[in-house]
Each structure stands twice: as C-alpha cells, then as structure tokens.
Write a protein that holds these residues in place. Structure first.
Motif, short mmCIF file in Angstrom:
data_model
loop_
_atom_site.label_atom_id
_atom_site.label_comp_id
_atom_site.label_asym_id
_atom_site.label_seq_id
_atom_site.Cartn_x
_atom_site.Cartn_y
_atom_site.Cartn_z
N PRO A 139 0.81 -1.22 0.00
CA PRO A 139 0.00 0.00 0.00
C PRO A 139 0.85 1.27 0.00
O PRO A 139 0.37 2.33 -0.40
CB PRO A 139 -0.82 -0.12 1.29
N GLY A 140 2.12 1.16 0.44
CA GLY A 140 2.98 2.32 0.51
C GLY A 140 3.28 2.93 -0.85
O GLY A 140 3.49 4.14 -0.97
N ASP A 141 3.31 2.11 -1.90
CA ASP A 141 3.55 2.62 -3.24
C ASP A 141 2.46 2.21 -4.23
O ASP A 141 2.58 2.48 -5.43
CB ASP A 141 4.93 2.18 -3.76
N ALA A 142 1.41 1.55 -3.71
CA ALA A 142 0.28 1.13 -4.55
C ALA A 142 0.72 0.26 -5.72
O ALA A 142 0.29 0.44 -6.86
CB ALA A 142 -0.52 2.33 -5.05
N LYS A 143 1.63 -0.69 -5.41
CA LYS A 143 2.13 -1.57 -6.46
C LYS A 143 1.96 -3.04 -6.07
O LYS A 143 2.07 -3.40 -4.90
CB LYS A 143 3.61 -1.28 -6.73
N LEU A 144 1.69 -3.86 -7.08
CA LEU A 144 1.66 -5.31 -6.93
C LEU A 144 3.02 -5.83 -7.38
O LEU A 144 3.55 -5.37 -8.39
CB LEU A 144 0.57 -5.94 -7.80
N TYR A 145 3.56 -6.79 -6.65
CA TYR A 145 4.86 -7.36 -6.99
C TYR A 145 4.71 -8.86 -7.23
O TYR A 145 4.09 -9.57 -6.44
CB TYR A 145 5.86 -7.11 -5.87
N ILE A 146 5.31 -9.34 -8.32
CA ILE A 146 5.19 -10.76 -8.63
C ILE A 146 6.43 -11.27 -9.35
O ILE A 146 6.93 -10.66 -10.30
CB ILE A 146 3.93 -11.02 -9.49
N MET A 160 -3.77 -18.55 -11.34
CA MET A 160 -2.86 -17.41 -11.29
C MET A 160 -3.64 -16.10 -11.34
O MET A 160 -3.30 -15.13 -10.66
CB MET A 160 -1.87 -17.48 -12.44
N ALA A 161 -4.71 -16.08 -12.13
CA ALA A 161 -5.54 -14.88 -12.22
C ALA A 161 -6.16 -14.56 -10.86
O ALA A 161 -6.28 -13.39 -10.48
CB ALA A 161 -6.63 -15.08 -13.27
N TYR A 162 -6.57 -15.60 -10.13
CA TYR A 162 -7.12 -15.40 -8.78
C TYR A 162 -6.10 -14.73 -7.87
O TYR A 162 -6.43 -13.81 -7.11
CB TYR A 162 -7.55 -16.74 -8.18
N VAL A 163 -4.84 -15.18 -7.95
CA VAL A 163 -3.78 -14.61 -7.11
C VAL A 163 -3.61 -13.12 -7.41
O VAL A 163 -3.52 -12.28 -6.50
CB VAL A 163 -2.45 -15.35 -7.32
N ILE A 164 -3.58 -12.77 -8.69
CA ILE A 164 -3.45 -11.37 -9.08
C ILE A 164 -4.66 -10.57 -8.61
O ILE A 164 -4.53 -9.46 -8.07
CB ILE A 164 -3.28 -11.25 -10.60
N ALA A 165 -5.85 -11.13 -8.79
CA ALA A 165 -7.08 -10.45 -8.39
C ALA A 165 -7.13 -10.24 -6.89
O ALA A 165 -7.69 -9.25 -6.40
CB ALA A 165 -8.29 -11.24 -8.87
N HIS A 166 -6.58 -11.18 -6.11
CA HIS A 166 -6.52 -11.04 -4.65
C HIS A 166 -5.65 -9.84 -4.28
O HIS A 166 -6.02 -9.04 -3.40
CB HIS A 166 -5.96 -12.31 -4.03
N GLU A 167 -4.50 -9.70 -4.93
CA GLU A 167 -3.62 -8.56 -4.63
C GLU A 167 -4.26 -7.25 -5.06
O GLU A 167 -4.12 -6.22 -4.38
CB GLU A 167 -2.26 -8.75 -5.31
N VAL A 168 -4.95 -7.26 -6.18
CA VAL A 168 -5.70 -6.07 -6.60
C VAL A 168 -6.79 -5.77 -5.58
O VAL A 168 -7.10 -4.60 -5.31
CB VAL A 168 -6.30 -6.26 -8.01
N GLY A 169 -7.34 -6.82 -4.97
CA GLY A 169 -8.33 -6.63 -3.92
C GLY A 169 -7.76 -5.83 -2.77
O GLY A 169 -8.43 -4.98 -2.17
N HIS A 170 -6.48 -6.06 -2.44
CA HIS A 170 -5.82 -5.28 -1.39
C HIS A 170 -5.70 -3.81 -1.82
O HIS A 170 -5.78 -2.90 -0.99
CB HIS A 170 -4.45 -5.85 -1.08
N HIS A 171 -5.49 -3.59 -3.10
CA HIS A 171 -5.43 -2.21 -3.60
C HIS A 171 -6.78 -1.53 -3.44
O HIS A 171 -6.86 -0.37 -3.03
CB HIS A 171 -4.99 -2.21 -5.07
N VAL A 172 -7.84 -2.26 -3.75
CA VAL A 172 -9.19 -1.73 -3.57
C VAL A 172 -9.42 -1.37 -2.11
O VAL A 172 -9.98 -0.31 -1.78
CB VAL A 172 -10.24 -2.75 -4.05
#
Length: 283
Positions: A129-136, A156-168
């Motif tokens: 959340p500090g830089d609003a970035k997903l890392y993979i 794999m799409a679920y994993v990405i969507a989960h991290e985007v969920g944290h952004h939301v």
C-alpha cells in the motif's frame, strides 16, 4: 481463461534481473507467515501489513533480462489480467461515485525493493500500500502448480485479483483502519482482524471473477481452478504441510474453507456490498 490477443495493461513495470537492495525483508503474503525457517512454503498477500526483521543483501544488475518463451507468455498474461481488473474496478468505482486509481504491477526475479521493504521470491506475489504496487515473480506460477497443486491460468488470475483486492481496500480506506488497530491489540486479537481483511480480498477477487464471467472471458474449469488455488493457500493447509498441524490462533489469512467460501461469495454477488467480512457473524 480467454486472454490471448487481448489488450494488456500499460501499468506494468519490468524489474526482472535487477535484484533488490538491503533493508527489511517482507515476510508474508497470500499464504501468510508460518515460521521464518519455512518461508519458502509461503505464497503471496498483503506485504504492507507484515514486515520481518531480517535483512537482505540482494544485488542490482543493469544487464537486460533474457526471458524464456514461457516467461514472455506469462508476462503477457498477467498484463492482460491486470487490464481486466482495471476495467472492472474502474466501472464499479464509477457506479459508486468514486474514481478508481490503477495500481502498478511490478515483475521481478529473485528479490525486489518496495516501499514496504525488500522481498524475495519466496514471499510470493504481494501488494504494498505504501507505493500502490503489486509485486510478482513469475516463477510463482510453477510453484502454484507444483507445490500447491493448483494448476491453471485462472488460478494465477485469482492470485493477481486477490492482490488487486488489497489495492481496492487501500483506496476504500480499509487498509488504514486495519493498521490503526495494530498497536492497540495483542497479536492473537489482531490476527482475527487480519484474517477478515484477507478474506475480504478473496471476496473482492471473486467480484472481479464475476465480471470476467460477464465479459465471457471464463472457460470451462476456470472457476474450479480459482477455488483450488484459494483452498491451497489456506492457513490450515499450509501449516499442516509445514509442521503437521494447524494453529488457528496464528492464522492471518483464513482457513482453506473460508478462503474458498468468500471467493465464491464474491463470485456469486459481483458487488462490493456483500463483502463486509469485518461484521460477518460467521466466516
């Protein structure tokens, strides 16, 4: 998932081959922390909430990264999935009278520096959340298939969507509210809120999957792939694999059954409103 030949996101940063510098090492992700000595059993998650006390001595390299054909395909895939999440959440936020701010997805190899600290690929995909970035690190795709027995592109799409969920959650202020509780609660009590936080991210991943289905992007078996992945990264499953038994009071992400349940709830609902895990009487 139908993704070939479709638009990718412009919000992708490729840091593969660079490595990470010194500093605090992120110690948790979508699978949560069990023990430092078995951190290689972990998958991705909200790294901003879980910082370790170790240090890393990664090195930086200016040499261009030479990706394999499989890595190129995976990089294109995650870019397309990210673009889909941008479209879905952009529309959902618009309907709520809000503006969605796209996150950036950083691809790395080995280790990486973020505003939340330094992470190695053992952490798995995470959101800062500090830089609003997903890392993979794209090698996680193989780990998802082999170690967690959760094959398929939609896993794999679920994993990405989960991290985007944290952004939301960050955009909605939920992440800030959770962090405000950290200093006032014991670890055991805080873990209970952390579990609800992670299950909400699973719910939000399901909301995205609902809209992806509405866009006719899902193929036969995709939903099952996501549910298998959600189950595979449950705290109880990971702890039993690592130490032979589960310790519920130490859960930070939820059990396999809970993670599947909340993802499926989001998939059935397709709306933000049904994802109030913090006030749910039963998880």
């Amino acid at each position: 998932m139908k993704w070939q030949g479709r638009r990718g996101s412009s919000n992708v940063e490729d840091r593969r081959g660079r490595g990470g510098g010194g500093g605090k090492v992120i110690g948790g992700g979508i699978g949560g922390i069990i023990l430092v000595v078995i951190v290689t059993l972990l998958s991705g998650g909200n790294a901003g909430d879980i910082l370790g006390n170790l240090t890393s001595s990664g090195t930086n390299s200016s040499a261009p990264y030479e990706q394999t054909a499989e890595e190129q395909e995976l990089s294109e895939f995650v870019s397309v999935v990210l673009a889909d999440t941008e479209e879905v959440w952009g529309e959902i936020f618009k309907q709520q009278g809000m503006t969605y701010e796209d996150p950036t997805l950083v691809m790395y190899s080995g280790s990486v520096d973020s505003a939340c600290g330094t992470a190695t690929s053992a952490v798995g995909p995470f959101y800062c959340p500090g830089d609003a970035k997903l890392y993979i690190d794209l090698s996680f795709y193989d780990e998802l298939q082999q170690r967690f027995q959760a094959p398929g592109d939609f896993a794999m799409a679920y994993v990405i969507a989960h991290e985007v969920g944290h952004h939301v959650q960050t955009l909605l202020g939920t992440s800030k509210q959770l962090n405000s509780l950290r200093q006032s609660l014991s670890e055991k009590e805080f873990n209970k809120y952390q579990v609800r936080f992670e299950l909400q991210a699973d719910y939000l991943a399901g909301v995205w999957a609902n809209h992806a289905q509405g866009m006719n992007l899902l193929e036969e078996g995709d939903l099952e792939e996501a549910l298998t992945a959600a189950s595979a990264v449950g705290d109880d499953t990971i702890q039993k694999q690592a130490q032979g038994y589960a310790v519920p009071d130490s859960f930070t992400h939820g059990s396999s059954e809970q993670r599947k349940r909340w993802f499926y709830k989001g998939f059935n609902s397709g709306t933000i409103e049904g994802g109030d895990t913090f006030n749910a009487a039963q998880l």
